[in-house]
Design a protein around this motif. Structure first.
Motif, PDB file in Angstrom:
ATOM      1  N   MET A 152       6.505  12.783  -0.692  1.00 19.43           N
ATOM      2  CA  MET A 152       6.494  11.346  -0.949  1.00 19.43           C
ATOM      3  C   MET A 152       7.552  10.664  -0.106  1.00 19.43           C
ATOM      4  SD  MET A 152       6.623   9.385  -4.601  1.00 19.43           S
ATOM      5  CE  MET A 152       6.326   7.624  -4.693  1.00 19.43           C
ATOM      6  N   GLY A 153       7.187   9.515   0.500  1.00 16.70           N
ATOM      7  CA  GLY A 153       8.110   8.804   1.367  1.00 16.70           C
ATOM      8  C   GLY A 153       9.086   7.956   0.575  1.00 16.70           C
ATOM      9  N   MET A 154       9.949   7.259   1.317  1.00 20.73           N
ATOM     10  CA  MET A 154      10.972   6.419   0.685  1.00 20.73           C
ATOM     11  C   MET A 154      10.988   5.032   1.317  1.00 20.73           C
ATOM     12  SD  MET A 154      12.406   8.264  -1.688  1.00 20.73           S
ATOM     13  CE  MET A 154      13.952   7.432  -2.006  1.00 20.73           C
ATOM     14  N   ARG A 155       9.834   4.523   1.703  1.00 15.91           N
ATOM     15  CA  ARG A 155       9.773   3.242   2.398  1.00 15.91           C
ATOM     16  C   ARG A 155       9.662   2.077   1.421  1.00 15.91           C
ATOM     17  NH1 ARG A 155       8.734   4.611   7.791  1.00 15.91           N
ATOM     18  NH2 ARG A 155       8.471   2.442   8.419  1.00 15.91           N
ATOM     19  N   ALA A 156      10.172   0.930   1.893  1.00 11.77           N
ATOM     20  CA  ALA A 156      10.059  -0.316   1.138  1.00 11.77           C
ATOM     21  C   ALA A 156       9.383  -1.350   2.027  1.00 11.77           C
ATOM     22  CB  ALA A 156      11.441  -0.803   0.717  1.00 11.77           C
ATOM     23  N   ALA A 157       8.538  -2.178   1.424  1.00  6.88           N
ATOM     24  CA  ALA A 157       7.814  -3.208   2.172  1.00  6.88           C
ATOM     25  C   ALA A 157       7.915  -4.546   1.456  1.00  6.88           C
ATOM     26  CB  ALA A 157       6.351  -2.814   2.339  1.00  6.88           C
ATOM     27  N   ILE A 158       7.884  -5.618   2.262  1.00  7.01           N
ATOM     28  CA  ILE A 158       7.805  -6.977   1.731  1.00  7.01           C
ATOM     29  C   ILE A 158       6.518  -7.592   2.261  1.00  7.01           C
ATOM     30  CG2 ILE A 158       8.839  -9.283   1.733  1.00  7.01           C
ATOM     31  CD1 ILE A 158      11.562  -7.952   2.096  1.00  7.01           C
ATOM     32  N   VAL A 159       5.804  -8.303   1.398  1.00  9.86           N
ATOM     33  CA  VAL A 159       4.574  -8.974   1.805  1.00  9.86           C
ATOM     34  C   VAL A 159       4.672 -10.451   1.440  1.00  9.86           C
ATOM     35  CG1 VAL A 159       2.063  -9.084   1.567  1.00  9.86           C
ATOM     36  CG2 VAL A 159       3.226  -6.868   1.420  1.00  9.86           C
ATOM     37  N   ASN A 181      -0.122   3.869  -1.459  1.00  5.31           N
ATOM     38  CA  ASN A 181       0.305   4.754  -0.372  1.00  5.31           C
ATOM     39  C   ASN A 181       1.567   5.516  -0.776  1.00  5.31           C
ATOM     40  OD1 ASN A 181       1.586   5.645   2.218  1.00  5.31           O
ATOM     41  ND2 ASN A 181      -0.165   4.566   3.096  1.00  5.31           N
ATOM     42  N   ASP A 182       1.541   6.837  -0.623  1.00  3.62           N
ATOM     43  CA  ASP A 182       2.665   7.676  -1.042  1.00  3.62           C
ATOM     44  C   ASP A 182       3.920   7.474  -0.200  1.00  3.62           C
ATOM     45  OD1 ASP A 182       1.216   8.777  -3.102  1.00  3.62           O
ATOM     46  OD2 ASP A 182       0.563  10.525  -1.948  1.00  3.62           O
ATOM     47  N   GLU A 183       3.780   6.860   0.966  1.00  4.34           N
ATOM     48  CA  GLU A 183       4.951   6.636   1.815  1.00  4.34           C
ATOM     49  C   GLU A 183       5.848   5.513   1.277  1.00  4.34           C
ATOM     50  OE1 GLU A 183       6.030   8.296   4.527  1.00  4.34           O
ATOM     51  OE2 GLU A 183       4.412   9.734   4.201  1.00  4.34           O
ATOM     52  N   TYR A 184       5.284   4.673   0.411  1.00  4.10           N
ATOM     53  CA  TYR A 184       6.028   3.517  -0.095  1.00  4.10           C
ATOM     54  C   TYR A 184       6.411   3.707  -1.557  1.00  4.10           C
ATOM     55  CZ  TYR A 184       4.895   0.994   4.173  1.00  4.10           C
ATOM     56  OH  TYR A 184       4.804   0.617   5.496  1.00  4.10           O
ATOM     57  N   VAL A 185       7.687   3.457  -1.841  1.00  3.98           N
ATOM     58  CA  VAL A 185       8.165   3.536  -3.223  1.00  3.98           C
ATOM     59  C   VAL A 185       8.429   2.148  -3.789  1.00  3.98           C
ATOM     60  CG1 VAL A 185       9.178   5.829  -2.960  1.00  3.98           C
ATOM     61  CG2 VAL A 185      10.558   3.813  -2.431  1.00  3.98           C
ATOM     62  N   SER A 186       8.471   1.139  -2.902  1.00  9.98           N
ATOM     63  CA  SER A 186       8.766  -0.218  -3.349  1.00  9.98           C
ATOM     64  C   SER A 186       7.970  -1.229  -2.525  1.00  9.98           C
ATOM     65  CB  SER A 186      10.267  -0.495  -3.208  1.00  9.98           C
ATOM     66  OG  SER A 186      10.563  -1.856  -3.417  1.00  9.98           O
ATOM     67  N   VAL A 187       7.302  -2.148  -3.210  1.00  8.76           N
ATOM     68  CA  VAL A 187       6.559  -3.222  -2.556  1.00  8.76           C
ATOM     69  C   VAL A 187       6.963  -4.533  -3.227  1.00  8.76           C
ATOM     70  CG1 VAL A 187       4.295  -4.163  -1.974  1.00  8.76           C
ATOM     71  CG2 VAL A 187       4.617  -1.672  -2.087  1.00  8.76           C
ATOM     72  N   THR A 188       7.513  -5.444  -2.430  1.00 11.28           N
ATOM     73  CA  THR A 188       7.943  -6.740  -2.951  1.00 11.28           C
ATOM     74  C   THR A 188       7.048  -7.837  -2.395  1.00 11.28           C
ATOM     75  OG1 THR A 188      10.253  -6.010  -3.096  1.00 11.28           O
ATOM     76  CG2 THR A 188       9.849  -8.380  -3.120  1.00 11.28           C
ATOM     77  N   VAL A 189       6.543  -8.662  -3.267  1.00 12.90           N
ATOM     78  CA  VAL A 189       5.720  -9.803  -2.867  1.00 12.90           C
ATOM     79  C   VAL A 189       6.523 -11.081  -3.070  1.00 12.90           C
ATOM     80  CG1 VAL A 189       3.762 -11.234  -3.574  1.00 12.90           C
ATOM     81  CG2 VAL A 189       3.448  -8.786  -3.212  1.00 12.90           C
ATOM     82  N   ILE A 190       6.604 -11.887  -2.027  1.00 12.85           N
ATOM     83  CA  ILE A 190       7.213 -13.215  -2.130  1.00 12.85           C
ATOM     84  C   ILE A 190       6.079 -14.222  -2.051  1.00 12.85           C
ATOM     85  CG2 ILE A 190       8.839 -14.851  -1.114  1.00 12.85           C
ATOM     86  CD1 ILE A 190      10.357 -12.463   0.057  1.00 12.85           C
TER      87      ILE A 190
END
Length: 261
Positions: free
Chosen positions: A1-8, A26-35
């Motif tokens: 499992m990955g440790m990536r964070a994304a903002i959308v 997606n298993d590569e991302y542990v955090s997804v933030t929506v603004i």
């Protein structure tokens, strides 16, 4: 499992909504933030929602992430005026990119348009072209410009012009070959998928423009699963035993009283 964070940003639109769902799965991302200006329908344990007024967006509203995906976009009809259209499609993306740069976010991905060009005779494409040029001049660490053709998919809102264009393109799809292939409609979910693939696997360059035919072909790399060796194979001594033919060689042992050579 990955440790990536994304903002959308732009997560309530056709592509943005699909992108958020795919990022969360997606298993590569542990955090997804929506603004966003309004709360998306989709929920997920990985997902954090920040309701913000984009006219008052500040640096502290954007935390560090590996990627910032910008899917902001509207129409002049929906915006109500050219001024408001430019605010959503030009001013907001540029301001958000500037904040992302200050926060040290290494990769900014933005959706523009197939015909984006500052010198275009079409107003919509001129705005998109100016956005691209100003983003390039901003000097981001990594900028990926996504240029899809007409996006198709299930929208929550009805857009008469896009629906009519979608029907025309579906009928004309078999005729769009060669240079015209770039005009083929593309599923918004495929554009979202392509953006994630670009972030994870494509060659890292300061500025890359991805056109619709290339976006349509992007897919996750094939994962080669190593075949498990069965216990029976591992302990098959008959397979590993020495040859039945053994050649004996005469061995001479040297005594201590012999002269050393």
């Amino acid at each position: 499992m990955g440790m990536r964070a994304a903002i959308v940003v732009g997560a309530t639109g056709l592509t943005g909504a699909s992108l958020v769902e795919q990022l969360c799965e997606n298993d590569e991302y542990v955090s997804v933030t929506v603004i966003a200006r309004k709360k998306p329908v989709f929920t997920h344990p990985k997902l954090e929602i920040k309701i913000r007024d984009f006219d008052r967006l500040e640096e502290q509203d954007i935390e560090f992430a590996h990627e910032l995906y910008c899917c902001l976009g509207t129409t002049i009809k929906k915006a109500g005026s050219r001024e408001m259209f430019e605010k959503v499609d030009f001013e907001y993306p540029l301001a958000i990119a500037s904040l992302a740069k200050k926060r040290g976010i290494p990769h900014f991905l933005v959706i523009t348009s197939m015909g984006a060009k500052e010198s275009s005779p079409f107003y919509y494409n001129r705005v998109k072209g100016k956005l691209e040029q100003d983003l390039i001049e901003l000097g981001l660490q990594r900028l990926s410009i996504i240029r899809p053709s007409l996006l198709v998919g299930q929208r929550h809102e009805f857009r008469l012009g896009e629906k009519a264009g979608e029907k025309v393109l579906k009928l004309a799809q078999p005729l769009l070959i060669g240079p015209l292939k770039a005009a083929r409609a593309i599923e918004a979910s495929q554009v979202a998928k392509a953006m994630i693939i670009i972030a994870l696997y494509e060659k890292q360059q300061p500025v890359t423009i991805y056109k619709s035919p290339h976006l349509a072909k992007l897919d996750y790399p094939e994962i080669i699963v190593k075949e498990d060796v069965s216990r029976e194979t591992l302990f098959n001594w008959d397979k590993h035993k020495l040859s039945d033919t053994v050649v004996d060689k005469e061995v001479h042992f040297q005594h201590d009283d012999q002269e050393q050579k």
